[in-house]
Every structure is written in structure tokens, then in C-alpha cells.
Design an enzyme around this catalytic site. Structure first.
Site, short mmCIF file in Angstrom:
data_model
loop_
_atom_site.label_atom_id
_atom_site.label_comp_id
_atom_site.label_asym_id
_atom_site.label_seq_id
_atom_site.Cartn_x
_atom_site.Cartn_y
_atom_site.Cartn_z
N ASP A 147 -1.36 -0.82 6.07
CA ASP A 147 -1.55 -0.30 7.42
C ASP A 147 -2.98 0.16 7.69
O ASP A 147 -3.27 0.60 8.80
CB ASP A 147 -0.60 0.87 7.69
CG ASP A 147 -1.02 2.13 6.95
OD1 ASP A 147 -1.58 2.01 5.85
OD2 ASP A 147 -0.80 3.23 7.49
N ASP B 243 -6.87 -2.14 3.62
CA ASP B 243 -5.92 -3.18 3.22
C ASP B 243 -6.29 -4.56 3.78
O ASP B 243 -5.69 -5.56 3.39
CB ASP B 243 -4.51 -2.83 3.71
CG ASP B 243 -4.03 -1.50 3.15
OD1 ASP B 243 -4.24 -1.26 1.94
OD2 ASP B 243 -3.46 -0.71 3.90
N ASP C 81 0.87 -1.16 0.00
CA ASP C 81 0.00 0.00 0.00
C ASP C 81 0.92 1.23 0.00
O ASP C 81 2.10 1.12 0.32
CB ASP C 81 -0.89 -0.01 1.24
CG ASP C 81 -1.75 1.24 1.34
OD1 ASP C 81 -2.37 1.60 0.34
OD2 ASP C 81 -1.76 1.86 2.43
#
Length: 733
Positions: A623, A627, A414
Site C-alpha cells: 500500500d 512497495d 507488505d
């Protein structure tokens, strides 16, 4: 024909083979169409014809050796019925094992001490048949299903050691007892089982954390009244009133009002999103400073948040536990050893007519084949590997993650909060007028003093000094206006400045440059009597790349690992970050429901992988809540410790310091640990391959066989302890 779907919990499952046995038992029932058993949530879902009853399905599970439990309320997950394994059996077992281990510790100092034989028998019996009863039950279930597992090996091996000791005690030869073998093996395996149980039940916390984002009530407008209703009673097309600062309860479309919404839950990005007429809002996100009137488009199971929860559950179900090397071999190993022992007994009995001696030779075969080293080979390496990793800030949830991580050849990241700091910073300030940069910052900070907006915080962090402006007015989705020294100032977006007919100097090239880098741009303007609204300065905000990111990506490339960025951010911002970090691939503008699908695609892609391993294993690093589905779908999910609890619960590995170097460190320690596992298994089987024939041909008595077994255990433990010499890369310290 109509079908019905049943769901219920299945307790007492411990491994993938348990899932397989439950599914086989359910599929045997006439009328069952499809079965899916989720080990992480301990939940079974069965599609069947309407003539199949839930009680029939649950009875089949109970008959297979497990325990079926009804789901009494919706949205109650496995953690509500799954009891955390008690620590007390472990404590009791350790206390009882100490008197057996103590003589071995005292021996090098010339102190010879041993418990009385009768006391050894009593303690070993308590451990073997009390604390070790679960191994007999699980081993019996495995044998009944014509398969082998570690529990079956433990049950047979410890029973052999216990039985030999009991035999020696009965015949009065209490100098050669092997009770310590059965007691210590069972104690170590119980500790491992307890740790695995804790890790497995923690996986369901991801779903619990996601569910907690659902508001319990919504303020629904009915005629001239506003009524607070439970979410379960809100329907599609209902008009919902969302006040500033509230969590949005439903998916919907704005029909009145303007605001900005924190959608980091959905997109993972730190910048608030402007919401005006016809804008789409998502349940679970947080409304900003304005009042919104929303027409509901989806509730409950059809909402975006519910779909994310469903995807996490689905991804966990698809992520099958790794097939352990020992379990694969044990299916053949156990019957082969039993056959060799039986042949040894019959051959010596028939040839020598000394059945007592024949029995001793057969027992020697079982003792030398007792899976002590085999049982220690994997857990000791894993315990040392995970302990070393933890000291360097790498928390590995379970043994399966450590075993799987060594085979990773693609890491998907990410962007926000992972490759970048995770919050906007003021990185560009272009002054158009006669004011200095400090004066511009003071003006802008004065207009935003006390604001919680991320961009306002970025300006306040740079300003050296400022006062408080007057008549501050927030213009939802556009910016803020205020009075300073009897002059009107405006601070906000390009779109708002154009609507104010602001006068721009020649700055289009600068705007294009910053836009291509993915920067967020704001302008400070002043109302002048002669010239109207005049632009004074341009502000460029960016989520800054972490300082160690580039070197961390290079470290992964040195390990022959491909790197991919998977982000909900716009393509331009994503491309800029990817170029700076030399990433192999970038996939931008991805919504949560697409992230897991992209992970599946990466797993299936037939691309030119840098590593020589032909299996395409993907790790996902993230995080945020957005996700979670991708973390669960990946072969390994890696969460940054600076992120959300949801991400950490869904992931197999958590990096406590948020340092990207730890990703390469995690892969490195996994590879070294896996090599130790293979070495340990080699030595464990080497002793068996040498020792079993010697025992079968009468060259080893049970005492020597027991000593050889102990030596094999010492060798694998010592080899595993060599992992303590591992050092993390300099960047992660």
C-alpha cells in the site's frame, strides 16, 4: 570501442509482438549492440556504436510500421506524448451497429424488419474500411513479419463476411447478407482495444507519482548566506538547510540539528524516525519538528528516490505481457484457413468446372472460420469476470492481470497498512505508581494536546479527559517535557529516560516482552524533589493486525497459495506478526531497492510449492510508495485501496476496501474466468473443426455457415455470462 545510448518513444504499439518487431527492426541495424523496448512507457533504449545515428534508429522504427518520437526534455515519460485513445470511434461504431443488431432482437417477438441492402452496404463499408482500418494496418504489419495476431484474424474474417455480402448484393441475392457480422465484430474489438489502451497508459502514472515527490528547490548554505537553488544545481557536499515540515530535497547526512522524519515513503512504516548528528536522511521524506542541517551525499539520478523510479521502470520492462492463447494459435490458424479455402476453390473448380460455386464453397470456409467466436472467447469472459470482481471491490487494471492471476501460487505481503491497520495504537499501559490508568492517560494527553505525532494521537484517542499542560517543550528525537500543577513531567523513549537518570522499578521483563513483539515503548516520568525523576507508567504502542488477516491467510492456504511477508520493519516485529497469522515465510528489514530483488528471488526459488503448478508465479500486496518497485516486479501487483496512489498505479489490481479477503477472492474469480476462457476457446475451435470440413466438402452454404458462426458466438457469450453467478467469500462482503 565507445558506445552511446539513445532513448526515444515508440507510438502505436499494442502488444508484446509489437515490441518484438520493433526490437528486431532495431537489431538489424549495423552497430546496434543492445535494444530494450518498454511497452508500458512506450520507450525504446538502444545501446550502439558511436557511428549509429538516432535518425537511423527512428527511421527503422517508422519502416517497421510504428512511429518514433524524440525525447525533447529529460524526465518526460510516455504519458506526455501518448494520446489517450478517443472514445468517439467506439460511440460511432456502436450507433452504426444498432440497426444490424435490432432485427435479431425483434425476431423473437414476430417482428421482421431489415434495413435496405444498399443502406447495409453503406454502413458496413464505413465500419469496415473506416473504423476498422487499424486492423488492416496491424494485420499487414503482422503478415509482413510472418506472424499472426488477432488483428490479422479480424481483418481477414470481417473482410470475408463483407466480401460475401457484397458478392450476394451484386448478383441480386440480397436475402442472404452478412454485413452484420463484420460490423458487430469490429465494434466489439474496438471496445476491447480502447479498454486495453486506457489500462496500458495508466501504468505510467506510477512513475509520474514518484517523480512528484521530488522537491523542486533546496535551501543551500553558502558561507553566511542561505540561497534557494533548483535541485538540478545542488551538488554533492553542499550544505542544505531543511526547516520543520519540509520535504527533504536530497540524500545526505545530518551535521547539525535534531528532529524526527516521516520515512513512510521509504520504509512503509508509520513511526517517525529520530534524526540526530550523523543520521542519514533521504530525499523525498518529510522532516518533522526540528531544524536539520544536512551535507548532501547524492542528488538527482544517484538519489534513493531516483533509483526507486528507475527500478519501477525496469520492473515494468521485465514484466512481459502474457502470451495470449489466441495469438499463439492464430499464427498457425490464419495460414491454415487460407490454404484450406484455396484448396477448396481449386478442387471444386477443377472437378465441377463451376467456378462460381467453387468460390461460394471457399467463401463458406472463410465465413465459418471467421474469428467471431474466437475473438469473443477471451474478451467476453474477461469483461464478465472483471465486472463481477468490480462489484465486490476488486478493480483489475487489464485483461493480462486477470489471465495471469489464476496461476499465482505465492503471495508476498507488505506489513504496515496491509496486514496491519497502518497506524500505531496504545495497546499496553502499565502503571507503576499510585495513579489510576485514567489519571496517567490524562497527564500524557495534557502534554500532547494538539500534537500531530502518531504516538500522541494514539494516547489522545484513549484519554477520556485532559487539560493543557504548561511550558511544553519538544525534545527532538526523544520526547516531550511539560509542567502540570507545578510539577515537571517527561514523556518519551527509554534512551531519554536513562539519560535523565530516571528511577525504574523492576520492569525489564515487561520491556523485553514488548520489544520481542515489536512494540514501540514510551515512558511517563515525574520530577520529584526527594527521588529525582521517577517512572510513573509504561506505554506500549503497536500497529494492530487487521481483524480479518488471519482468516484471509487461511483462505489463501485453502487455495494452495504460499504466503510471505516482505517488510521494512524490524525482525522481531515481523516475526511476531508472522506467527500470529501463520505465514509461511517472513523477510524483514528490507529496503525498497531490495524488495524487488526479493520478488525476483521468490519467482526463481525452487521451493516446495503447495500448488501442483510447476510455474512459480508471485503476487505482491502493498500500500505504500516503498512497495512500488516490488509491485511492478511481481507477476501481479495488488494494491490496497486505502494506500497511496503510487502503489495503486504500479499495481495490476487494486482492492478498494482494503479487505484482505479480497485477495483470495481475486485469485478465485481469476481462476474461474480463465476456465471460462479455455471452455470458450474449445467451443470456438470445435465449431471450426466441425464446420470447416463440412463447408469445404460442400455440405454448408454461406448462409448456414453464417448461422453456425452466429451460434458459436452465442454459445461463448452465454458461457461467459455464467460467471455472474460467482459469489465472493463471506469475509469480503
Amino acid at each position: 570501442m565507445k558506445t552511446v545510448e539513445y532513448s526515444f518513444f515508440v507510438e502505436e504499439m499494442s502488444c508484446a509482438s509489437c515490441v518484438s518487431r520493433v526490437e528486431k527492426a532495431l537489431k538489424k541495424i549495423d552497430g546496434v549492440i543492445d535494444v530494450s523496448v518498454n511497452l508500458a512507457t512506450e520507450k525504446a533504449t538502444v545501446e550502439a556504436n558511436t557511428n549509429v545515428q538516432l535518425e537511423t534508429l527512428m527511421a527503422a522504427v517508422d519502416k517497421a510500421g510504428y512511429h518514433a518520437v524524440k525525447i525533447t526534455e529529460p524526465d518526460i515519460h510516455a504519458q506526455d506524448i501518448s494520446k489517450q485513445a478517443s472514445i468517439w470511434p467506439i460511440i460511432i461504431s456502436v450507433i452504426l451497429a444498432i440497426p444490424f443488431v435490432l432485427p435479431m432482437l425483434l425476431e423473437p417477438f414476430g417482428i421482421h424488419w431489415m434495413m435496405p441492402a444498399w443502406l447495409q452496404l453503406v454502413i458496413a463499408s464505413v465500419v469496415q474500411f473506416g473504423l476498422g482500418a487499424k486492423f488492416y494496418r496491424s494485420g499487414f504489419n503482422a503478415a509482413k513479419a510472418l506472424s499472426g495476431n488477432m488483428d490479422l484474424l479480424v481483418a481477414i474474417g470481417t473482410s470475408a463476411a463483407y466480401g460475401l455480402s457484397l458478392y450476394q448484393l451484386i448478383i441480386g441475392n440480397d436475402d442472404h447478407l452478412y454485413f452484420e457480422s463484420s460490423v458487430v465484430i469490429i465494434t466489439l474489438i474496438l471496445i476491447g482495444k480502447w479498454l486495453e489502451s486506457r489500462a496500458k497508459h495508466q501504468t505510467t502514472q506510477a512513475i509520474e507519482a514518484l517523480s512528484a515527490l521530488r522537491p523542486e528547490v533546496a535551501l543551500v548554505r553558502q558561507g553566511d548566506q542561505e540561497i534557494s537553488l533548483p535541485i538540478s544545481q545542488v551538488k554533492v557536499d553542499d550544505v542544505v538547510v531543511i526547516k520543520p515540515g519540509e520535504r527533504i530535497p536530497v540524500d545526505g547526512v545530518v551535521i547539525d540539528g535534531a528532529s524526527s522524519c516521516d520515512e513512510s515513503m521509504l520504509t512503509g512504516e508509520s513511526f517517525p524516525v529520530s534524526k540526530t548528528l550523523n543520521s542519514v536522511v533521504t530525499g523525498g521524506t518529510i522532516n518533522g519538528e526540528g531544524l536539520l542541517i544536512v551535507k548532501t551525499t547524492a542528488v538527482q539520478a544517484d538519489s534513493t528516490l531516483s533509483k526507486i523510479i528507475a527500478m519501477v521502470e525496469s520492473a515494468q520492462a521485465k514484466k512481459a505481457p502474457i502470451q495470449r492463447i489466441v495469438d499463439r494459435i492464430s499464427a498457425i490458424f490464419v495460414p491454415v484457413i487460407l490454404l484450406i479455402a484455396l484448396i477448396t476453390l481449386l478442387a471444386w473448380g477443377v472437378i465441377s468446372h463451376d467456378w462460381q460455386q467453387a468460390l461460394l464453397h471457399a467463401v463458406a470456409v472463410l465465413v465459418i472460420a471467421c474469428p467471431c467466436a474466437l475473438g469473443l472467447a477471451t474478451p467476453t469472459a474477461i469483461m464478465v469476470g472483471t465486472g463481477v470482481a468490480a462489484r465486490h471491490g476488486i478493480l483489475i487494471k487489464d485483461a493480462e492481470a486477470l489471465e495471469t492471476l489464476h496461476n499465482i501460487n505465492t503471495v508476498a505481503f507488505d506489513k504496515t497498512g496491509t496486514l496491519t491497520i497502518g497506524k500505531p495504537e496504545l495497546v499496553e499501559l502499565d502503571v507503576m505508581g499510585t495513579e489510576t490508568a485514567d489519571q496517567i492517560l490524562a497527564l500524557a494527553a495534557s502534554m500532547q494536546a494538539g500534537s500531530e505525532h502518531p504516538l500522541a494521537k494514539a494516547i489522545l484517542a484513549k484519554a477520556k479527559s485532559y487539560n493543557y499542560a504548561q511550558n511544553i517543550t519538544s525534545v527532538a528525537g526523544s520526547g516531550v517535557m511539560a509542567t502540570i500543577d507545578n510539577h515537571e513531567y517527561y514523556l518519551g523513549s527509554l534512551r531519554w529516560m536513562k539519560s535523565l537518570n530516571a528511577y525504574f522499578v523492576d520492569m525489564q521483563d515487561k520491556i523485553n516482552e514488548l520489544t520481542q513483539k515489536g512494540y514501540t515503548i514510551s515512558f511517563l516520568a515525574k520530577q520529584q524533589l526527594e527521588n529525582g525523576v521517577v517512572i510513573l507508567a509504561l506505554f506500549g504502542f503497536a500497529d494492530v493486525i487487521k481483524p480479518e488477516a488471519k482468516n484471509a491467510i487461511n483462505a489463501l492456504h485453502q487455495l494452495n497459495v504460499n504466503t510471505v511477508m516482505l517488510t521494512g520493519d524490524n525482525q522481531q516485529a515481523a516475526n511476531y506478526v508472522a506467527q500470529q497469522l501463520n505465514l509461511d515465510k517472513v523477510i524483514a528489514e528490507v529496503l525498497p531497492q531490495d524488495k524487488a530483488n526479493y520478488i525476483y528471488q521468490l519467482q526463481k526459488e525452487d521451493q516446495n510449492i503447495k500448488s501442483s503448478n510447476s510455474n512459480h508465479k508471485v503476487a505482491m500486496v502493498g500500500d505504500g510508495i516503498n512497495d512500488a518497485p516490488a509491485l511492478a516486479a511481481a507477476d501481479i501487483g495488488i494494491a490496497m485501496g486505502t494506500g497511496t496512489d503510487v502503489a495503486m498505479h504500479a499495481a495490476s489490481i487494486t482492492l478498494m476496501r482494503g479487505n484482505l479477503f479480497l485477495i483470495a477472492d481475486a485469485i478465485d474469480i481469476s481462476r474461474r474466468t480463465y476456465n471460462k476462457i479455455k471452455q470458450n476457446l474449445f467451443w470456438a475451435f470445435f465449431y471450426n473443426l466441425i464446420g470447416i470440413p463440412l463447408a469445404a466438402f460442400g455440405f454448408l452454404n454461406p448462409m448456414i455457415a453464417g448461422a453456425a458462426m452466429a451460434l458459436s458466438s452465442v454459445s461463448v457469450v452465454t458461457n461467459a455470462l455464467l460467471l455472474k453467478r460467482w459469489q465472493a467469500r463471506s469475509g469480503s462482503k
